[in-house]
Scaffold this motif. Sequence first.
Motif, PDB file in Angstrom:
ATOM      1  N   LYS A 101      26.046   6.154  -6.182  1.00  0.00           N
ATOM      2  CA  LYS A 101      26.368   7.501  -5.536  1.00  0.00           C
ATOM      3  C   LYS A 101      27.899   7.523  -5.646  1.00  0.00           C
ATOM      4  O   LYS A 101      28.716   6.421  -5.243  1.00  0.00           O
ATOM      5  CB  LYS A 101      25.699   7.654  -4.314  1.00  0.00           C
ATOM      6  CG  LYS A 101      24.351   8.218  -4.489  1.00  0.00           C
ATOM      7  CD  LYS A 101      23.561   8.992  -3.684  1.00  0.00           C
ATOM      8  CE  LYS A 101      22.360   9.242  -3.645  1.00  0.00           C
ATOM      9  NZ  LYS A 101      21.808  10.215  -3.375  1.00  0.00           N
ATOM     10  N   GLU A 102      28.591   8.524  -5.822  1.00  0.00           N
ATOM     11  CA  GLU A 102      30.096   8.784  -5.556  1.00  0.00           C
ATOM     12  C   GLU A 102      30.158   8.973  -3.993  1.00  0.00           C
ATOM     13  O   GLU A 102      29.581   9.444  -3.421  1.00  0.00           O
ATOM     14  CB  GLU A 102      30.384  10.239  -6.333  1.00  0.00           C
ATOM     15  CG  GLU A 102      31.773  10.238  -5.582  1.00  0.00           C
ATOM     16  CD  GLU A 102      32.088  12.030  -6.506  1.00  0.00           C
ATOM     17  OE1 GLU A 102      32.781  12.343  -6.064  1.00  0.00           O
ATOM     18  OE2 GLU A 102      31.328  13.131  -6.647  1.00  0.00           O
ATOM     19  N   TYR A 144      30.192   8.519   3.235  1.00  0.00           N
ATOM     20  CA  TYR A 144      29.922   9.823   3.176  1.00  0.00           C
ATOM     21  C   TYR A 144      29.564  10.029   1.732  1.00  0.00           C
ATOM     22  O   TYR A 144      30.953   9.357   0.877  1.00  0.00           O
ATOM     23  CB  TYR A 144      31.545   9.856   3.787  1.00  0.00           C
ATOM     24  CG  TYR A 144      30.814  10.574   5.513  1.00  0.00           C
ATOM     25  CD1 TYR A 144      30.630  11.830   5.542  1.00  0.00           C
ATOM     26  CD2 TYR A 144      31.246   9.751   6.144  1.00  0.00           C
ATOM     27  CE1 TYR A 144      30.302  12.223   7.315  1.00  0.00           C
ATOM     28  CE2 TYR A 144      31.837   9.836   7.309  1.00  0.00           C
ATOM     29  CZ  TYR A 144      30.935  10.846   7.917  1.00  0.00           C
ATOM     30  OH  TYR A 144      30.829  11.089   9.242  1.00  0.00           O
ATOM     31  N   PHE A 145      28.993  10.352   0.983  1.00  0.00           N
ATOM     32  CA  PHE A 145      28.520  10.569   0.103  1.00  0.00           C
ATOM     33  C   PHE A 145      28.063  12.411  -0.296  1.00  0.00           C
ATOM     34  O   PHE A 145      28.381  13.179   0.868  1.00  0.00           O
ATOM     35  CB  PHE A 145      26.500  10.246  -0.435  1.00  0.00           C
ATOM     36  CG  PHE A 145      27.126   8.940  -0.536  1.00  0.00           C
ATOM     37  CD1 PHE A 145      27.151   7.951  -1.485  1.00  0.00           C
ATOM     38  CD2 PHE A 145      26.407   8.400   0.566  1.00  0.00           C
ATOM     39  CE1 PHE A 145      27.275   6.658  -1.424  1.00  0.00           C
ATOM     40  CE2 PHE A 145      26.204   6.997   0.573  1.00  0.00           C
ATOM     41  CZ  PHE A 145      26.911   5.993  -0.268  1.00  0.00           C
ATOM     42  N   THR A 146      27.605  12.654  -1.917  1.00  0.00           N
ATOM     43  CA  THR A 146      28.114  14.187  -1.706  1.00  0.00           C
ATOM     44  C   THR A 146      26.781  15.107  -1.464  1.00  0.00           C
ATOM     45  O   THR A 146      26.870  16.252  -0.379  1.00  0.00           O
ATOM     46  CB  THR A 146      28.538  14.775  -3.080  1.00  0.00           C
ATOM     47  OG1 THR A 146      27.474  13.983  -3.865  1.00  0.00           O
ATOM     48  CG2 THR A 146      29.408  14.344  -3.589  1.00  0.00           C
ATOM     49  N   ASP A 147      25.905  13.879  -1.030  1.00  0.00           N
ATOM     50  CA  ASP A 147      24.674  14.854  -0.673  1.00  0.00           C
ATOM     51  C   ASP A 147      24.200  14.515   0.801  1.00  0.00           C
ATOM     52  O   ASP A 147      23.493  14.889   1.138  1.00  0.00           O
ATOM     53  CB  ASP A 147      23.550  14.779  -1.489  1.00  0.00           C
ATOM     54  CG  ASP A 147      23.369  13.485  -1.844  1.00  0.00           C
ATOM     55  OD1 ASP A 147      23.984  12.468  -1.420  1.00  0.00           O
ATOM     56  OD2 ASP A 147      22.370  13.203  -3.123  1.00  0.00           O
ATOM     57  N   HIS A 148      24.519  13.349   1.498  1.00  0.00           N
ATOM     58  CA  HIS A 148      24.238  12.677   2.807  1.00  0.00           C
ATOM     59  C   HIS A 148      25.139  11.258   3.359  1.00  0.00           C
ATOM     60  O   HIS A 148      26.095  11.312   2.440  1.00  0.00           O
ATOM     61  CB  HIS A 148      22.996  11.917   2.659  1.00  0.00           C
ATOM     62  CG  HIS A 148      22.725  10.807   2.186  1.00  0.00           C
ATOM     63  ND1 HIS A 148      22.999  10.744   0.664  1.00  0.00           N
ATOM     64  CD2 HIS A 148      22.163   9.582   2.271  1.00  0.00           C
ATOM     65  CE1 HIS A 148      22.650   9.138   0.476  1.00  0.00           C
ATOM     66  NE2 HIS A 148      22.639   8.575   0.969  1.00  0.00           N
ATOM     67  N   THR A 149      24.703  10.693   4.229  1.00  0.00           N
ATOM     68  CA  THR A 149      25.543   9.859   4.975  1.00  0.00           C
ATOM     69  C   THR A 149      24.846   8.733   5.130  1.00  0.00           C
ATOM     70  O   THR A 149      23.450   9.393   6.150  1.00  0.00           O
ATOM     71  CB  THR A 149      27.032  10.722   6.189  1.00  0.00           C
ATOM     72  OG1 THR A 149      25.749  11.270   7.352  1.00  0.00           O
ATOM     73  CG2 THR A 149      27.656  11.790   6.090  1.00  0.00           C
TER      74      THR A 149
END
Length: 137
Positions: A41-42, A125-130
């Motif tokens: 993931k990013e 920290y990702f775009t959809d969750h941490t």
Amino acid sequence: MKKIKLVSKIELAGLYDWLQHPEAGGIDLFIGSVRNHAQGKEVLKLVFEGYEPMALHQMEKLADIAAGRWPVKKLLMVHALGIKNIGEPVVVIGVACAHRDDAFEACRFLIDELKKTVPIWKKEYFTDHTVWVNAHP
């Protein structure tokens, strides 16, 4: 001689110069930085937290172990705390020895043991969750 610090921002300029020693023919400098991906993931950013007194104590202990195992002339361990963005340095390990093999081995030992034993925690920290990483020690 050793330099061990926790900082809010790592300033790379000067660290190599500090490691210089007239008897050192091998200087190994490891820089760990924030990459833009993890777990497929990013990654947007990282946050590092630590229990500073214990972290510094453990870093000192690791430096002493390394200096006892390898003929270290100079050694540095610097780790950042706080918010770090993509590309920023978060950890620097440097070892100066007479020979490269000793510098490589000591540097590898220090970064590996730091990640295993020093109470510094990383939140990704990702775009959809941490997610918290390095739930140690």
